[in-house]
Design a protein around this motif. Sequence first.
Motif, short mmCIF file in Angstrom:
data_model
loop_
_atom_site.label_atom_id
_atom_site.label_comp_id
_atom_site.label_asym_id
_atom_site.label_seq_id
_atom_site.Cartn_x
_atom_site.Cartn_y
_atom_site.Cartn_z
N VAL A 130 10.51 21.54 47.17
CA VAL A 130 10.84 19.89 46.84
C VAL A 130 11.84 19.64 45.72
CG1 VAL A 130 9.44 17.68 46.43
CG2 VAL A 130 8.56 19.58 47.53
N THR A 131 12.92 18.89 46.11
CA THR A 131 14.00 18.82 45.45
C THR A 131 14.20 17.40 45.00
OG1 THR A 131 15.63 18.79 47.01
CG2 THR A 131 15.29 20.74 45.92
N GLU A 132 13.84 16.41 46.07
CA GLU A 132 14.15 15.03 46.15
C GLU A 132 12.49 14.39 45.88
OE1 GLU A 132 16.85 13.40 46.23
OE2 GLU A 132 17.95 15.29 46.62
N ASP A 133 12.27 13.14 45.34
CA ASP A 133 10.93 12.52 45.36
C ASP A 133 10.34 12.39 46.75
OD1 ASP A 133 11.35 12.41 42.51
OD2 ASP A 133 11.54 10.32 42.47
N VAL A 134 9.30 12.34 46.83
CA VAL A 134 8.75 12.15 48.24
C VAL A 134 7.82 10.83 48.27
CG1 VAL A 134 7.23 13.13 50.05
CG2 VAL A 134 8.53 14.60 48.41
N PRO A 135 8.08 9.97 49.13
CA PRO A 135 7.64 8.59 49.08
C PRO A 135 6.02 8.84 49.23
CG PRO A 135 9.42 8.29 50.52
CD PRO A 135 9.13 9.91 50.08
N ALA A 136 5.07 7.56 49.17
CA ALA A 136 3.70 7.83 49.31
C ALA A 136 3.50 8.04 50.73
CB ALA A 136 2.88 6.42 48.68
N ASP A 137 2.53 8.60 51.11
CA ASP A 137 2.50 8.95 52.53
C ASP A 137 3.36 9.54 53.42
OD1 ASP A 137 -0.35 7.91 52.32
OD2 ASP A 137 0.14 5.81 52.17
N ALA A 138 4.48 10.05 53.05
CA ALA A 138 5.39 10.63 53.73
C ALA A 138 5.05 12.05 54.04
CB ALA A 138 6.75 10.50 53.21
N LEU A 139 5.80 12.73 54.95
CA LEU A 139 5.82 14.13 55.06
C LEU A 139 6.87 14.68 54.29
CD1 LEU A 139 5.15 17.07 56.27
CD2 LEU A 139 6.47 16.50 58.24
N GLY A 140 6.91 15.50 53.50
CA GLY A 140 8.10 16.16 52.77
C GLY A 140 8.21 17.68 53.34
N GLN A 154 8.97 17.34 34.10
CA GLN A 154 7.73 17.12 34.58
C GLN A 154 7.57 16.77 36.12
OE1 GLN A 154 5.72 13.32 33.31
NE2 GLN A 154 3.98 14.90 32.14
N THR A 155 6.67 17.17 36.63
CA THR A 155 6.08 16.92 38.13
C THR A 155 5.03 16.10 38.08
OG1 THR A 155 6.97 19.23 38.41
CG2 THR A 155 5.58 18.08 40.32
N VAL A 156 5.28 14.90 39.10
CA VAL A 156 4.20 14.27 39.12
C VAL A 156 3.67 14.11 40.52
CG1 VAL A 156 3.27 11.58 38.87
CG2 VAL A 156 4.88 12.57 37.25
N ILE A 157 2.30 14.31 40.81
CA ILE A 157 1.64 14.33 42.12
C ILE A 157 0.75 13.27 42.03
CG2 ILE A 157 0.50 15.78 43.94
CD1 ILE A 157 2.08 18.28 42.40
N GLY A 158 0.81 12.33 43.22
CA GLY A 158 -0.08 11.09 43.53
C GLY A 158 -1.40 11.60 43.88
N ASP A 159 -2.27 10.75 43.93
CA ASP A 159 -3.50 11.12 44.55
C ASP A 159 -3.68 11.45 45.85
OD1 ASP A 159 -4.67 10.17 41.92
OD2 ASP A 159 -5.23 8.36 42.73
N GLY A 160 -4.50 12.29 46.08
CA GLY A 160 -4.78 12.62 47.59
C GLY A 160 -3.55 13.34 48.28
N VAL A 161 -2.64 13.98 47.60
CA VAL A 161 -1.55 14.63 48.05
C VAL A 161 -1.78 15.96 48.67
CG1 VAL A 161 0.79 16.05 47.18
CG2 VAL A 161 0.29 13.54 46.67
N PHE A 162 -1.39 16.52 49.88
CA PHE A 162 -1.65 17.75 50.31
C PHE A 162 -0.26 18.65 50.07
CE2 PHE A 162 -1.67 21.11 53.26
CZ PHE A 162 -3.02 21.56 53.13
N LEU A 163 -0.42 19.71 49.11
CA LEU A 163 0.72 20.43 49.16
C LEU A 163 0.37 21.73 49.92
CD1 LEU A 163 1.79 20.76 45.27
CD2 LEU A 163 2.22 19.06 46.96
N GLY A 164 1.32 22.11 51.05
CA GLY A 164 1.11 23.23 51.84
C GLY A 164 1.43 24.25 50.80
#
Length: 531
Positions: A465-475, A432-442
């Motif tokens: 994206v291979t690692e979890d990305v913290p909230a409000d971070a740039l991945g 599964q992939t989980v994407i939080g509110d307000g995320v912007f995926l380029g």
Amino acid sequence: MRRSQATAVSMVTKPVSHRQGKIAGLAVVVMAAGLGKRMCSKLGKVLHPVAGQAMVLYSVGLGLRVAGDRVAVVVGHQADQVRHVIDHAPSGKSGSSPVAIVEQREQLGTGHAVLQSRPVFAAGSQSAPSRYLILNGDTPLLQETTVRELLRVHEAESATVTILTAVLADASGYGRVVRARSGERAVSRIVEDRDADAEEQAIREINVGTYVVDGEFLFNALEQLDPSNAQGEYYLTDIIRLAEQSGKGVAAVVLDNPEEGLGVNTRRQLAEAEQVVRQQIRDRWLDAGVTMIDPSSVWIDATVTVGKDTVLYPNVTLEGMTVIGEDCVLRSSVRLKDCTVGAGVEILDHCVCADSHIEDGAHVGPFVHLRPGVVVRKKAKVGNFVEMKKTDLGEGSKANHLSYLGDAIIGKGVNIGAGTITCNYDGVRKSQTVIGDGVFLGSDTQLIAPVTVGAGAIIAAGTTVTEDVPADALGIGRAPQVNRQGWAARRRALQTDAIRETGHVKQDTKSTRLSKKQASLFKSNQAKKRR
Ligand code: UD1
Ligand code: CA
């Protein structure tokens, strides 16, 4: 329909109970045990769908509407499948199904089929039914109003048996209604096609296969049946002769619209029934306030619901348990199966959706494929060549271009960039992939599941994206870019030189590589220049 001339014209006011609701003391028997040889099919005849619904369910549904919980279905061929279809029908959910299933182990004829239902009605606390409505399992066009009229006439004329008949241009294959030659031309018997002599075959009035029979008479008569006929079967139709011979009243109702009496025995008749039922369904939704730009091209299954002021463009197909809300627009060539669609949803051209929920105000299409388990939340947008499976796309989120989203939970207000792929399958497992509110995926993001992108994060275009990305971070995960000054110009010069020398490579060549020969020529030229 009109009443038979055979019966006295006694003007009886219609008892209310015959116009609507369940009729007290009535039981229904649906005959559905035959294979239907003339269909040339591996599938039992009554299981063939008409407007997406197994043929037998038309008779069963009708039975349930007029008799409530006293409905028996006689099954035989592919009994388990017929039972399954009935148990899972919208009107008879498994467990609470009020339909009794009776098995006819050997198909010895329609009379024998009805006889099998006797124990069902003899058992239980309820008193024995006062009359029986008997239906063929292969007459899907029969209307409830007709059946109620048949019951009304049966009572009004104190008949013991009342039959439904139709006058056809081509009566071949059907049982013919033989009436007395003179007087009121009362029905005296039914003769089956294969038993009919030339004179009887010329009769154009046929037996539809819908009967009302008095409870006391029915099973006694069935026990007297004699299978000495062309098919060696116990014909239910012989009870008419038995009634007539013992001085009991036989009434008949003739269909105004003979089409309603169509019995499906062949694929041609199945196709005919399909046409008629589809038209009935369209008319019903048009009457209920649905707009269809080109009704004849719209296909709506019997089990579908469509809300008011919804507009269906040409070639829309709505299947299974699909429910469409009000004020929706479904453009051309949209196909929905088992989907629920809220109000004010727009689905643009060429979308295929199955087992999915599309909430109020969402936009889908063009060219979208929603596979089972998708939820498109309120005002979300899915467009242009996006495939989704088992994915929840949050309120107001957008996935507008060229993406595959599978096994994902996507929050509110998320932007899914063009070409985003959830890599949900590693060859063995789905993750599964989980994407939080307000995320912007380029654009061109790949998410190697299982992976989570925290709320408000931004993923740079082209990131895997291979690692979890913290909230409000740039991945960001891509090779740093290198710019080599003048490199392209030098390469062009090199090519031009080589071409001038050899004359082999055309001016419009797409190749940017030099052949070995060109390269060695180039080297020697350079050497000459230096000298
Ligand atoms: C039957 C009638 C015929 C009528 C026609 C209308 C008899 C003898 N003939 O003929 O007068 O004009 O319907 O469509 O009734 N079935 C069983 N068990 C059996 C045989 C049949 O359950 O042993 C079921 C079938 O699955 C079908 C229905 O009874 O749903 C009618 O059988 P079918 O063989 O189609 O009868 P028809 O020859 O059409
Ligand atoms: Ca038939």
